[in-house]
Structure formats: structure tokens, C-alpha cells
Motif scaffolding. Structure first.
Motif, mmCIF file in Angstrom:
data_model
loop_
_atom_site.group_PDB
_atom_site.id
_atom_site.type_symbol
_atom_site.label_atom_id
_atom_site.label_comp_id
_atom_site.label_asym_id
_atom_site.label_seq_id
_atom_site.Cartn_x
_atom_site.Cartn_y
_atom_site.Cartn_z
ATOM 1 N N PRO B 175 39.515 79.054 57.317
ATOM 2 C CA PRO B 175 38.645 80.038 56.643
ATOM 3 C C PRO B 175 39.199 80.511 55.308
ATOM 4 O O PRO B 175 38.439 80.740 54.368
ATOM 5 N N HIS B 176 40.520 80.661 55.218
ATOM 6 C CA HIS B 176 41.097 81.101 53.949
ATOM 7 C C HIS B 176 40.824 80.063 52.857
ATOM 8 O O HIS B 176 40.445 80.419 51.730
ATOM 9 N N GLU B 297 56.020 75.948 50.700
ATOM 10 C CA GLU B 297 55.563 77.126 49.946
ATOM 11 C C GLU B 297 54.057 77.083 49.637
ATOM 12 O O GLU B 297 53.575 77.828 48.785
ATOM 13 N N PRO B 302 49.557 76.102 54.463
ATOM 14 C CA PRO B 302 50.942 76.358 54.882
ATOM 15 C C PRO B 302 51.287 75.574 56.143
ATOM 16 O O PRO B 302 50.396 75.206 56.923
ATOM 17 N N ARG B 304 52.240 76.495 58.880
ATOM 18 C CA ARG B 304 51.744 77.042 60.146
ATOM 19 C C ARG B 304 50.282 76.690 60.406
ATOM 20 O O ARG B 304 49.813 76.873 61.519
ATOM 21 N N ASP B 305 49.574 76.225 59.374
ATOM 22 C CA ASP B 305 48.240 75.688 59.624
ATOM 23 C C ASP B 305 48.287 74.202 59.983
ATOM 24 O O ASP B 305 47.390 73.699 60.655
#
Lengths: 353, 353
Positions: B175-176, B297, B302, B304-305
């Protein structure tokens, strides 16, 4: 000056406009009749030794602090403290481009001068001393641009600040934050309705204000906020509904020039202006017991920007607030935010500094 | 259609336009005469078993891969492999809004249809099979939107993909990222010169293209990139000069509608469309040896996605690339980026899958 119904008691409850006289500005010029919007909670002790100052963030006022941070059961407890929340210059409640009238009429709208964090702090110190007779503060606390003011207080008036709690902000603004604020400014100024600052109504620049809201959608929240759909807990059905129902109306109610005044100020927050650019020397002046309180998921002021500053403050601790929302977690969007704030501020207020 | 000198051999060197016929689109409609821009490096073996496919990212083409990633001494070595770089639909070189002519004339400019990642991969598979006779790929590799295509290849054509290296991208868009792409789109579309997609020249929407460049300034680089002034190594004197001299001209040369086509596609990349929204089932189809390669970075994608997706792929490893620049580190901005890419791709190509 123009009328904007958002900046009224209807939306912001009780506050008083207190004049602090003419305010000479760091960038030159002066505000002839500088008025600060002030909301107080609790009673000032006879010794005038129980005062706490709250500073305001970009786009914010005392209202969010009154509603979320201050009250019985909170660390900021009006039963124990006299709490003074002062809205920054340009906030729309204090002297600002859109409301400059009377002696300030020459500064209206596009003619409003550039204001710095230091100007606010000088005006606030005068307000506290002259209006309330307060010479020393148990605590200065603020978030984001309020943290900038908190740092400025602790560096500029070390003898007056016993404790400081800069939340989700930095003593020296970072280049990334400068750019974020720059594109907030561009979003507004690129709207033809802004008209070089000479609009008839904030609604003339509504499209620009919405785009400015979208800069906040991208940076004000963490990517995890969006991925985990934290907005559902705020009773929205989709991320689009959240942007349209939360961020956009929040900003479109506001005055474009007022936001621009704040953004310009935010970009240049830097306590090392007191020490020829030496940040260590500036932060070394702080005698307040200081809790530096970044939010772990903050994109604007991540802990890795705050921790190096904390290490330069003698009597300080790093207290990281965990909040999935990121920077705008400052609005107390999650159930675990305020408990952490209260714990840290409570422990800070319990120190003997 | 309009002429834009950026999308020429002068700027993009050698490439061939290869027609793959009519391409029916997932969203409906079809491109009557779909042409893909293709750059090749090396020689196809007689057995046609040494092919590597490179896919392109948002705003990018084969050019950056040719200049930075491909060559003697790189893992993508034309001495060993036949490397085919295909520019995505909407890239400005392949069939795109601004260049739709001939049989595609009804799709010109604002009338261009919506294209999905799957459409690109179907067109690429047809190209490789019909034009080159390639039935199996030693590797599919791409960054960002190129990673979306890489995942799509590995899920849609598992028997054809021996190895896959999605760099700095996700199998299912977050979504981001959707919002970041949305405000890229808004930046362009809010320019009156865009005129609903019916402009005379990309220069008509230059202000919007610049604002779009600024979304990349905020999200394409890490905050550390700005704080550590990594742009100095790129021979700029200030962050403003870097934005004006690097990001703005990069984007203002491009076609607004082409970027919008790509952004819409990026927003909706999602391999779980093959499995009724079940991402684990979709990624479970992958048989390719897969190195998932996020940049540490990266604000857009990221680790974690990326890591949760990697864990759903049987024969996979997480290979995090360390790069201070963040997402736009894909342009090989730091001296340590390409050595990591080459090491990971070299090790992947050395596996016996």
C-alpha cells in the motif's frame, strides 16, 4: 487578513491571545504586536514553581495536547502542574499571515516576515515571565517542531529549563526533513489559487493543500502503518478513505500562508546557530534533565537521527517510543502510544533535577 | 503521437523494435501492433540455452543495464550469455502512449489502455519464443518494476525460468508503494499543461514532471543519503543542485503519459492474481532458484517487505544489498553497489538449478 473559521474558539476551545509587544526577528524586521495563543491547565502555585510549557508542532495547536496529552491520569496532570500550551507564530491562532491586522496589518498575507524557532522561544519566554511571572519551568515538552522549540529553550535558557522532553524531533533539522518541508511548500505554492500568497480564501488553494496532505501520507506514516492497515482501527474502510477523510480535511481547513510560515521555520531549526555551527557545543549547554524521545517508526525523525544528538547532552537519556504509525503517531492514533508517553514523562518529572 | 527526442537511438543507443503482434490486455482491449524495444548482448548458443532476460524499471530502459550491469567482468557477461533486455510497454521505447501510431493510432495519448505487469510478461515470452526461439531462461533479473516482472515470469512460466533475481521490488505491491506511485501520478496530472493527457509536448507538463521528480527525492533515496551528502561523490555542490541537476532533468525529458502508464502498472503488480489473492500459493509455484535482493536502505521496498515473500519461495535465498542510497542505488551510485550485485548474480548463475 482573511477570515478562516478553523482558527476560532469553536474549533480550538478555550485559549487566550496574549500580546508580548513588538518582536524583533532573527531574519530582520519585527512583528509590531506579537500575540501568542495560550491555553492553560491547572493553577500556578504561589511560588510559581510548578509550570510546564508545551510547544506546538507543524499544523498543530494546543488542541491536540489538551485532548490527548493533558489531564487527570496523565503525566501532564493539571492537579499537580500549571501547564501552559503556547501555539507557535504562524500557527493560525498566534500572530500569523492570515490574521495579521491592526498594528500588524503591514505584515498581512504574502508580506509576513520569515520567523525562526528562536523567535518563538524568545516570545514564549517573554510571555511566561511578563504575563505569568514564571522564571523557571519544571518541563518543556513538544513534538516535531515542538521538539525544535524544546531544544531551543534548553540551549538558549538553560537556567530556566529544569527538564526537557523533545519528542519526535531534532535539535538540528536534517536535509531529508528540509526536503520534505520543501515539497510541502511546493505543493501549496504550485497551486495557481495560492496566487503568490494573495488569495481571498484558503479554499482557493484547496488542490495545493490536498497535495500537501499527500506529502504527509507518504512520509508522516510508516510503510507498516499502511501495510497493517492501522487506519482500520480509526474506523476507515480503505486507505483512500483515510487519506480523504483524515489527512485532506485536516489540512484543507488551514491557511496556506500560515503553513508556509511554519514550514520555512521547520526547515531551519538548528540550535547550533548559537555556537557557530558547533552542535556539540550547543547541546553541551543544556543543563536540563533531558529525555530524547524519538518514535521508532518515524520516517521524518528516526531514532538514528535523534540518538547522536542525545549523546551530546550531558544529563540525558534516549527513550524510544514504539509506535507503528510513525511520526503522526504523535496524534495518539494507537492505544499504546500515550501509555509510553505518560510513563516517560512521568519518570522524567519524578527526577530531582 | 508526439515526437520526443529522448526516446531515440541518440539517447538509448542500439536497440531493435520487434513486433509481437496484437496483444490482448488483462484489463480489456488490445494493442493491435505491440512493439517491444529490445537490446541484446552476446551471442545465442546453438542450443539456445544461454539466455538471460533483463526487465526494465519505472522510467528506466535497457540503457542503465547496458551501462552499469552488463559487460565483461560482470556476472551478466556477454561472453558467456545471450542477454536480452526488454523495455516495458509504456517505457517510451516500446509501444507507449506518446508513440502510438500506425495500427496503434487509436490508442494514442490519453486513449492508451491500461497495461498490467502480466501483459508485459506475456509479450516478452512471445518475443523470446517467436523472435529468438528461446524456450528457457538461465535467469530473469530486474529491479523495482523489473522485479515485479521477474516474479511474474517465475510464477506464470515456472518451467521457463531456471533462476530469478528480483532486485529491490516485491511480488505483491505494498500500500505504501501504491501511494507513492499515486502521488507521482498526481504530480503530473495536477499540472494544467498535462491537459488530460492531450498535450502537444512533454514540456507542457514540465512543472508536473519536476514535482514528480521531487516525490523521488523524498522516497527514492534514504535519509542517510541526504545526511551523509552522498551526492557529493556524484560531483554536485548541494542537495538542491543534485535535485535540479540529476532528478529533474532525468524526468523532465520523459513523456508524462508514458510515466502514468508505468505508474498505474506498478501500483497493481501482484502475482497473487493468479491464485485468487493467495500470495503463498502464487509464490509456491516458483521452481526457479531465486535470490530475493532488497536494498537495505530502500524506503520503497525495504527488506521487511521482501523477506516475507522470500520465505514463501521454496528454492530461494534472501540476499540483502547494502547501499546507503536506498532505492535509487539501482543506478549504481555508490562504488560498492555493483560488486554486491555481481557477487550475488554470479553465485546465483553458478547454482545448478
Amino acid at each position: 487578513m482573511i477570515n478562516n473559521g478553523y482558527y476560532t474558539h469553536e474549533f480550538h476551545g478555550d485559549y487566550e491571545l496574549v500580546g508580548v509587544g513588538a518582536l524583533d526577528l532573527e531574519e530582520g524586521g519585527s512583528i509590531p504586536d506579537c500575540r501568542l495563543a495560550v491555553a492553560t491547565f491547572g493553577e500556578l502555585s504561589e511560588a510559581k514553581d510548578n509550570a510546564i510549557l508545551i510547544t506546538s508542532w507543524y499544523s498543530g495547536t494546543h488542541q491536540i495536547w489538551r485532548d490527548a496529552y493533558v489531564g487527570a491520569g496523565h503525566a501532564l496532570d493539571p492537579e499537580r502542574y500549571f501547564i501552559v500550551a503556547v501555539d507557535q507564530i504562524g500557527s493560525g491562532l498566534s500572530t500569523s499571515p492570515h490574521n495579521a491586522d491592526g498594528a500588524n496589518a503591514p505584515l498581512t498575507m504574502s508580506k509576513f516576515p520569515r520567523v525562526r524557532i528562536g523567535d518563538d522561544v524568545v516570545a514564549q519566554e517573554r510571555l511566561l515571565r511578563e504575563h505569568f511571572g514564571i522564571e523557571q519551568l519544571q518541563l518543556v515538552v513538544g513534538g516535531s517542531m515542538g521538539a525544535q522549540q524544546t531544544y531551543e529553550w534548553a540551549v538558549r535558557f538553560p537556567d530556566k529549563v529544569l527538564r526537557a522532553a523533545p519528542i519526535a524531533g531534532t535539535a538540528k533539522n536534517t536535509p531529508h526533513d528540509f526536503l520534505i518541508a520543501e515539497y510541502c511548500r511546493e505543493s501549496i505554492m504550485s497551486d495557481p489559487g495560492w496566487n503568490g500568497g494573495e488569495y481571498q480564501s484558503n479554499e482557493d488553494a484547496e488542490a495545493g493543500l490536498k497535495r500537501q496532505a499527500h506529502v504527509w501520507a507518504l512520509t508522516g506514516f510508516s510503510s507498516e502503518f499502511w501495510k497493517q492497515e492501522v487506519w482500520r482501527a480509526l474506523e476507515f474502510d480503505s486507505k483512500e478513505a483515510f487519506v480523504e477523510g483524515f489527512l485532506e480535511p485536516y489540512f484543507t481547513a488551514m491557511d496556506p500562508n500560515d503553513l508556509l510560515t511554519q514550514a520555512w521555520k521547520w526547515q531551519r531549526g538548528d540550535v547550533s546557530r548559537h555556537t557557530d555551527g558547533d552542535l556539540a557545543a550547543a547541546l553541551g549547554r543544556i543543563t536540563a534533565k533531558t529525555f530524547v524521545m524519538p518514535i521508532d517508526e518515524d520516517v521524518l525523525f528516526p531514532p538514528r537521527d535523534c540518538e547522536p544528538e542525545q549523546r551530546l547532552i550531558k544529563n540525558s537519556e534516549l527513550r524510544v517510543v514504539e509506535d507503528i504509525a510513525g511520526h503522526l503517531g504523535l496524534f495518539s492514533l494507537t492505544p499504546t502510544f500515550m501509555t509510553q508517553i505518560d510513563r516517560h514523562l512521568g519518570e522524567l518529572l519524578a527526577t530531582s533535577n
